[in-house]
Enzyme design. Structure first.
Site, PDB file in Angstrom:
ATOM      1  N   TYR A 337       0.852  -1.198   0.000  1.00  0.00           N
ATOM      2  CA  TYR A 337       0.000   0.000   0.000  1.00  0.00           C
ATOM      3  C   TYR A 337       0.887   1.248   0.000  1.00  0.00           C
ATOM      4  O   TYR A 337       1.699   1.442   0.899  1.00  0.00           O
ATOM      5  CB  TYR A 337      -0.887  -0.030   1.243  1.00  0.00           C
ATOM      6  CG  TYR A 337      -2.097   0.886   1.210  1.00  0.00           C
ATOM      7  CD1 TYR A 337      -2.179   1.982   0.363  1.00  0.00           C
ATOM      8  CD2 TYR A 337      -3.176   0.647   2.053  1.00  0.00           C
ATOM      9  CE1 TYR A 337      -3.295   2.804   0.349  1.00  0.00           C
ATOM     10  CE2 TYR A 337      -4.299   1.459   2.053  1.00  0.00           C
ATOM     11  CZ  TYR A 337      -4.351   2.533   1.193  1.00  0.00           C
ATOM     12  OH  TYR A 337      -5.463   3.345   1.187  1.00  0.00           O
ATOM     13  N   CYS A 338       0.764   2.092  -1.020  1.00  0.00           N
ATOM     14  CA  CYS A 338       1.455   3.384  -1.094  1.00  0.00           C
ATOM     15  C   CYS A 338       2.971   3.204  -0.944  1.00  0.00           C
ATOM     16  O   CYS A 338       3.594   2.532  -1.748  1.00  0.00           O
ATOM     17  CB  CYS A 338       0.885   4.335  -0.055  1.00  0.00           C
ATOM     18  SG  CYS A 338       1.446   6.047  -0.238  1.00  0.00           S
ATOM     19  N   LEU A 339       3.581   3.753   0.111  1.00  0.00           N
ATOM     20  CA  LEU A 339       5.019   3.577   0.316  1.00  0.00           C
ATOM     21  C   LEU A 339       5.380   2.104   0.452  1.00  0.00           C
ATOM     22  O   LEU A 339       6.470   1.674   0.030  1.00  0.00           O
ATOM     23  CB  LEU A 339       5.474   4.317   1.572  1.00  0.00           C
ATOM     24  CG  LEU A 339       5.239   5.827   1.655  1.00  0.00           C
ATOM     25  CD1 LEU A 339       5.707   6.356   2.992  1.00  0.00           C
ATOM     26  CD2 LEU A 339       5.946   6.540   0.530  1.00  0.00           C
ATOM     27  N   PHE A 365      -1.373  -1.085  -4.163  1.00  0.00           N
ATOM     28  CA  PHE A 365      -2.434  -0.140  -3.842  1.00  0.00           C
ATOM     29  C   PHE A 365      -1.862   1.280  -3.937  1.00  0.00           C
ATOM     30  O   PHE A 365      -0.949   1.635  -3.190  1.00  0.00           O
ATOM     31  CB  PHE A 365      -2.956  -0.340  -2.415  1.00  0.00           C
ATOM     32  CG  PHE A 365      -3.458  -1.715  -2.082  1.00  0.00           C
ATOM     33  CD1 PHE A 365      -3.758  -2.645  -3.060  1.00  0.00           C
ATOM     34  CD2 PHE A 365      -3.643  -2.081  -0.756  1.00  0.00           C
ATOM     35  CE1 PHE A 365      -4.225  -3.903  -2.734  1.00  0.00           C
ATOM     36  CE2 PHE A 365      -4.114  -3.342  -0.418  1.00  0.00           C
ATOM     37  CZ  PHE A 365      -4.404  -4.255  -1.409  1.00  0.00           C
TER      38      PHE A 365
END
Length: 609
Positions: A337-339, A365
């Protein structure tokens, strides 16, 4: 002549406040304010006088903009005349409304602008005048600033962003005398709302240790493991950087391949486990996945020297070894997710370089791999800004999570800052208990060395997209070597990871890619369970990704419901072999403690103490 209705004449008036209670309230406020000011003065004396710094180069950007604006007086005069004409039209319209004549508004708020929801912003001619006067000024200021010629793109983006912040701050909804809802409450409560609001302001400054930290939710209403992060499971392994959680199965059989989730290191993992009704972790468990999630530690100055390589080695790579010991499975399906997705992509490229197949499929994500167009976050990231941030980080060994959270909040300041200023300080109310905002306030620190590397190599230099642009654990990283099937889910309103930029990253991998675009933004578009039946998502029928995001969107189809079901069909198509359900308490690893684990429960305020 009709007589007034009896209930009008006898309508109960609001009771006057108890004088003793008013006196006590004022005394408490005065005492707290005096204490706060004294403590602030003492802190300033210890620190000494520090000249104001312009680490983001805002002053220079606005000086450049002003000089270029004044160099074209004809264009400036045109803008002024246009503004005067709109104000003249507004004055005419307001006079007509004052006399009882219907007149079309000169300007209206954009759809979704919640600042002007109260009906009196439209029904009362005076408040309507305040609203339209503000919107006219906001539009003209923004148009002038956006069309200054001769400025480089980054400086223009910076000027636009901070101009918008200023415009948002001066909205009439943010002031007691020009907000009809606040004015009504002030009359009704005889000003008690403002007294309570000032008390709330002092509390938030105290909680922020002298810095204003606007409270967005009632944090006392939530407890991890009780009403958030409630999916049962165990911490089955840990190291200094993360705990590995495995969740209790809810099906008799599970997919052979476990699912490893890599959350962003700036946030706690339980964004994917807020409530049972919207928990992606619970839902994935119900679909038959053996779900493992990494829970990052909240680092202090002792971990200041941790590097990006450490996050790869002690994060996903360590988790893969732990999962293999626990289940006997060498290959997993992974999601970031993201980072966490950026970290997962780096890990995949590392494993590809080592010719190790540990991750059979990967899901991203809202993940940036190519940082060419990072969106409005780029306003905060240039050489001067990073140097200033590094100076702060290396002095204390880490970046406070609340500082990054404040930056993210500015991307949607009307919703995430000013709405709470009005509610908490002008209306004098306590913030509503909201699990998502509780999670949002529970951010995590980042070690100085790791975050400096990430900002420079990813955002400033965009090295991750270049073959061999960075080296991790002695292995040159080449995203093009990633050949496993990948699933990219981005969201159409994302301000943190703009979907067109994430699309560019999806085109870097060599294996089969499914790119899906969800509705809403960075959080709501991901935490979107099928039962909610919200937002929908877009898919493209082509096997190969088109060259551009716009071309992809032109050929895609919108689908109702949640992308979760689309992802489940995709991931199960990779390998649907099943095994008996795995109980985390009966694996090869001895459980450390119950989920959510102490790393997740360690909050920033606890760290300070």
């Amino acid at each position: 002549m009709n007589k007034p209705a009896a209930n009008d004449a006898t309508k109960e008036k609001p009771a006057l406040p108890d004088p003793a209670e008013v006196a006590r309230t004022y005394a408490q406020v005065a005492e707290r304010a005096s204490k706060l000011l004294a403590e602030h003065a003492q802190r300033q004396l210890k620190r000494g006088i520090t000249p104001p710094a312009d680490e983001l180069g805002i002053a220079q950007a606005f000086m450049d903009m002003t000089a270029r604006l004044l160099s074209n007086p004809y264009k400036l005069a045109q803008a002024q005349m246009s503004l005067v004409w709109d104000y003249y039209t507004l004055w005419q319209q307001s006079m007509l409304r004052f006399m009882g004549v219907d007149a079309a508004p000169v300007v209206t708020p954009i759809k979704g602008d919640n600042r002007f929801r109260d009906e009196e912003w439209e029904s009362h001619f005076l408040f309507d005048f305040f609203k339209q006067s503000y919107l006219i000024a906001a539009r003209h200021i923004h148009d002038v600033v956006s069309n200054v010629e001769g400025m480089d793109d980054h400086t223009l983006q910076k000027v636009n962003f901070f101009t918008r912040q200023t415009i948002n701050a001066f909205s009439p909804s943010n002031f007691a005398l020009t907000n009809p809802e606040v004015l009504r409450e002030t009359v009704r409560s005889h000003g008690q709302n403002l007294v309570k609001g000032f008390n709330n302001l002092l509390r938030d400054i105290e909680d922020g240790d002298g810095q204003l930290r606007v409270r967005m939710t009632d944090t006392s209403a939530f407890e991890l493991g009780r009403n958030v992060a409630t999916t049962p499971g165990k911490v089955v392994a840990e190291n200094e950087l993360m705990q590995l959680l495995q969740f209790t199965p809810t099906t008799e059989t599970q997919f052979r391949r476990p699912l490893l989730i890599v959350p962003p290191w700036i946030n706690k993992y339980y964004i994917l486990d807020l409530r049972e009704s919207n928990s992606y972790i619970k839902w994935a468990t119900d679909q038959g996945h053996t779900v493992f999630v990494m829970s990052w530690v909240n680092p202090d100055e002792k971990l200041a020297q941790l590097t990006f390589e450490d996050y790869v080695e002690k994060g996903p790579l360590a988790a893969l070894d732990m999962i293999e010991k626990q289940t006997g499975e060498r290959e997993v399906n992974a999601a970031g997710y993201c980072l966490g997705g950026t970290l997962l992509a780096t890990t995949l490229a590392y494993l590809a370089g080592k010719k190790q197949k540990r991750i059979a499929s990967a899901t991203f994500f809202t993940t940036l791999i190519d940082f060419a167009e990072p969106g409005e976050l780029g306003v905060f990231i240039d050489e001067k800004a990073v140097e200033g941030l590094e100076k702060k980080m290396f002095e204390r060994g880490y970046l406070e999570g609340s500082e990054m959270a404040g930056t993210f909040n500015m991307l949607r300041s009307n919703d995430l800052i000013w709405s709470f200023v009005v509610n908490n300080y002008l209306m004098g109310r306590e913030p509503f208990p909201f699990d998502l905002l509780y999670w949002n306030s529970d951010s995590t620190r980042m070690p100085a060395c790791m975050h400096s590397y990430y900002l420079r190599r990813m955002y400033l230099e965009n090295k991750l997209r270049e073959p061999g642009g960075i080296t991790v654990l002695g292995e040159p990283i080449d995203i093009g070597k990633v050949k496993v099937p990948t699933y990219f889910i981005s969201t159409i309103e994302d301000h943190i990871a703009p979907w067109k930029t994430t699309y560019g990253g999806a085109r870097l991998v060599s294996g089969p890619v499914r790119f899906v675009l969800g509705g809403s933004g960075h959080i709501a578009g991901i935490v979107n369970p099928p039962a909610a039946n919200k937002y929908g998502y877009w898919t493209h029928p082509g096997v190969k990704l088109p060259a551009s995001a716009d071309e992809w969107f032109e050929g895609c189809t919108q689908n109702a419901g949640s992308w979760w079901t689309d992802w489940q069909q995709w991931v199960s198509a990779q390998d649907d072999e099943r095994v008996p359900a795995r109980d985390p308490a009966r694996g090869k690893l001895k459980p450390v403690e119950d989920a959510p684990g102490r790393y997740a429960k360690l909050r920033l305020d606890t760290m300070k103490k």
